[in-house]
Enzyme design. Structure first.
Site, mmCIF file in Angstrom:
data_model
loop_
_atom_site.group_PDB
_atom_site.id
_atom_site.type_symbol
_atom_site.label_atom_id
_atom_site.label_comp_id
_atom_site.label_asym_id
_atom_site.label_seq_id
_atom_site.Cartn_x
_atom_site.Cartn_y
_atom_site.Cartn_z
ATOM 1 N N HIS A 152 -9.330 -22.105 -4.877
ATOM 2 C CA HIS A 152 -8.439 -22.072 -4.019
ATOM 3 C C HIS A 152 -7.765 -23.386 -3.735
ATOM 4 C CE1 HIS A 152 -10.449 -18.356 -2.016
ATOM 5 N NE2 HIS A 152 -9.471 -17.922 -2.733
ATOM 6 N N GLU A 170 -4.111 -14.823 -2.230
ATOM 7 C CA GLU A 170 -5.362 -15.266 -1.512
ATOM 8 C C GLU A 170 -5.068 -15.728 -0.195
ATOM 9 O OE1 GLU A 170 -8.683 -15.418 -3.056
ATOM 10 O OE2 GLU A 170 -7.816 -13.910 -4.302
ATOM 11 N N CYS A 222 -11.808 -23.202 5.144
ATOM 12 C CA CYS A 222 -11.974 -21.496 4.756
ATOM 13 C C CYS A 222 -12.077 -20.577 5.859
ATOM 14 C CB CYS A 222 -13.198 -21.355 3.793
ATOM 15 S SG CYS A 222 -13.211 -22.524 2.421
HETATM 16 O O1 SUG Z 1 -13.592 -16.047 -2.120
HETATM 17 N N1 SUG Z 1 -17.044 -17.035 -1.463
HETATM 18 C C1 SUG Z 1 -15.647 -17.048 -1.060
HETATM 19 C C2 SUG Z 1 -15.305 -18.318 -0.716
HETATM 20 C C3 SUG Z 1 -13.984 -18.405 -0.058
HETATM 21 C C4 SUG Z 1 -13.396 -19.803 0.371
HETATM 22 N N2 SUG Z 1 -12.259 -19.600 1.008
HETATM 23 C C5 SUG Z 1 -11.155 -20.619 0.955
HETATM 24 N N3 SUG Z 1 -11.344 -21.484 -0.004
HETATM 25 N N4 SUG Z 1 -10.291 -20.595 1.661
HETATM 26 C C6 SUG Z 1 -14.691 -16.742 -2.411
HETATM 27 O O2 SUG Z 1 -15.152 -17.245 -3.424
HETATM 28 C C7 SUG Z 1 -19.173 -15.789 -2.232
HETATM 29 C C8 SUG Z 1 -19.805 -14.462 -2.038
HETATM 30 C C9 SUG Z 1 -21.134 -14.130 -2.508
HETATM 31 O O3 SUG Z 1 -21.250 -14.845 -3.615
HETATM 32 O O4 SUG Z 1 -21.901 -13.639 -2.036
HETATM 33 C C10 SUG Z 1 -17.631 -15.686 -1.829
HETATM 34 O O5 SUG Z 1 -16.968 -14.596 -1.744
#
Ligand code: SUG
Length: 457
Positions: free
Chosen positions: A254, A176, A378
């Site tokens: 994460h 990730e 993020c």
């Molecule tokens: O991968 N949300 C992302 C959020 C990523 C956050 N990044 C870090 N923590 N670095 C994920 O879960 C949600 C999309 C939706 O539900 O439409 C989403 O992909």
């Protein structure tokens, strides 16, 4: 010669930002499923964060969104039609959930775009970037090819930069990116100590690992090891640490949801690691060995001060920890950190005591992204670059007052202020997005990077 500096590359929110509830294990995404999103506001909130950091004197750059809906992904899934509109219709009729997955603007969270090693740390003296494979969620697993194309268009000088292929191996080998990686050094320019966090092992399961019960781990130890190896990191400057399954079950999908580091400071919750004492001792020992006895400041936030649930709700640890001047750091925090009493009190106390380099907290409204589980950290990928490396990038990717104004106008011209999952089949949305992205690649000076720009070329 001037020293290397850290540049935050922020992901520009794409025109299809919506709430489809795609990320099981990400509580914000799960709980906003079906809500109406405002892509224009989301993109402007992201740009306002970039501007705020630039105004604080921190170098800032942008990474463009991906082409969505991804017609290429829909075709790969077998949807056919006379033209793109017919492909969208077919997907909407037969499998609207897949259309939503192929339409997500999730590439905005560029902490998941790649892992980056500065040239000071790599064996060959080049900057190494490995796009994350993101295999644990389908809507994110379709990102790496575009991420690689974009990174190659920006970090194009092969004598200075290496953009690797993502780690192979399928589901078990989840990677990730920078969200599970932290680099420590007295200043960004010096050699770094690298902390990689993982939730499971892909192959070597000899050591029986207690797994989270509610949500799955996304990062494999073997994937982190492959990235470290590929980047030419010396074994003495790398620490691998296992995430606490309780944290993953509480919504820490994460590690950057529960820990943040910058230079010589590490701020984390007491439930971050399975064996925190051993991890902290190892980090201190290796940091001191690398930097002639210098000390790493580790601030551990106890459960009694900030319960895990408040940490996840507030996204306290997804704040950006940035250096304003030597020994003076600021936390760029989401507004929720001012609204949740335990977190607000902890931060007020930390600043008032003045015993750490942390001197200021700036609260930013990033609600549109936060409702999908994406806070300040993020939205950015940290890249440490020397002046010569900076000079090798297309100048259009850097953000200043002028480019901020141009990009904000670009958003106002092209983005909708209402989008629900039901709108994703609208062929007009695809055309609007392509039109916007075509203009953006010209503004950023990137050339043609999207499939729709190169089809038939
Ligand atoms: O991968 N949300 C992302 C959020 C990523 C956050 N990044 C870090 N923590 N670095 C994920 O879960 C949600 C999309 C939706 O539900 O439409 C989403 O992909």
């Amino acid at each position: 010669m001037a020293a290397a500096i850290e540049i935050n590359f922020d992901g520009l929110v794409g025109p299809t930002h919506n709430y489809a509830g795609l990320s099981h294990g990400n509580i914000a995404s799960m709980s906003h499923r079906g809500a109406v999103a405002n892509p224009r506001e989301a993109a402007l909130q992201g740009l306002a964060k970039m501007k705020r950091l630039a105004d604080l004197g921190l170098p800032q750059a942008v990474l463009p969104p991906h082409e969505r809906p991804s017609i290429a992904a829909l075709q790969a899934l077998g949807f056919r039609g006379r033209n793109d509109a017919a492909i969208l219709r077919a997907a909407d009729r037969q499998a609207p959930a897949l259309l939503a997955a192929c339409s997500s603007a999730s590439a905005m969270w560029v902490a998941n775009a790649a892992t980056v090693t500065p040239s000071a740390d790599s064996a060959d003296g080049r900057v190494h970037l490995t796009p994350a494979n993101l295999v644990s969620k389908f809507h994110r697993a379709i990102e790496p090819p575009q991420t690689a194309r974009t990174l190659r268009a920006i970090f194009r000088d092969a004598s200075r930069f290496v953009v690797h292929e993502p780690v192979p191996g399928g589901q078990a080998f989840g990677d990730e990116g920078a969200a599970n990686h932290t680099r420590f050094a007295p200043t960004h320019a010096q050699r770094g100590l690298h902390l990689f966090t993982y939730g499971h092992r892909a192959i070597d399961a000899a050591e029986a690992l207690a797994q989270p019960r509610r949500f799955a781990s996304r990062q494999a130890l073997e994937a982190s090891q492959a990235v470290a190896r590929g980047h030419g990191l010396d074994a003495g400057v790398v620490v691998f640490a296992r995430q606490h399954p309780t944290a993953i079950d509480a919504g820490v999908f994460h590690n950057d949801v529960i820990a943040v580091g910058n230079e010589n400071v590490f701020l984390c919750h007491e439930r971050t690691f399975v064996n925190p004492r051993a991890v902290f001792a190892e980090l201190r020992r290796r940091y001191a060995a690398l930097h002639r006895g210098r000390e790493l400041t580790i601030i551990v936030v106890p459960e009694t001060r900030v319960p895990l649930a408040d940490a996840v709700r507030s996204y306290l640890f997804n704040s950006q920890l940035v250096t304003l001047a030597p020994g003076r750091m600021a936390l760029i925090a989401p507004t929720a950190c001012a609204e949740i009493p335990s977190v607000a009190a902890f931060l007020a106390d930390l600043i008032a005591r003045g015993r750490t380099p942390l001197h200021q907290v700036h609260h930013l409204d990033l609600r549109q992204s936060m409702h999908n589980g994406g806070g300040p950290a993020c939205l950015r990928l940290r890249v440490v670059l020397t002046p010569a490396e900076q000079a090798a990038l297309p100048p259009g990717v850097f953000l200043n007052a002028t480019t901020y104004a141009v990009l904000a106008d670009w958003v106002r011209n092209h983005y909708r202020d209402r989008l629900s999952p039901a709108d994703l089949a609208d062929p007009q949305l695809l055309l609007e997005s392509r039109h916007a992205l075509d203009e953006l690649t010209q503004l950023l000076g990137l050339g043609s990077i999207y499939p729709f720009q190169t089809a038939g070329a």
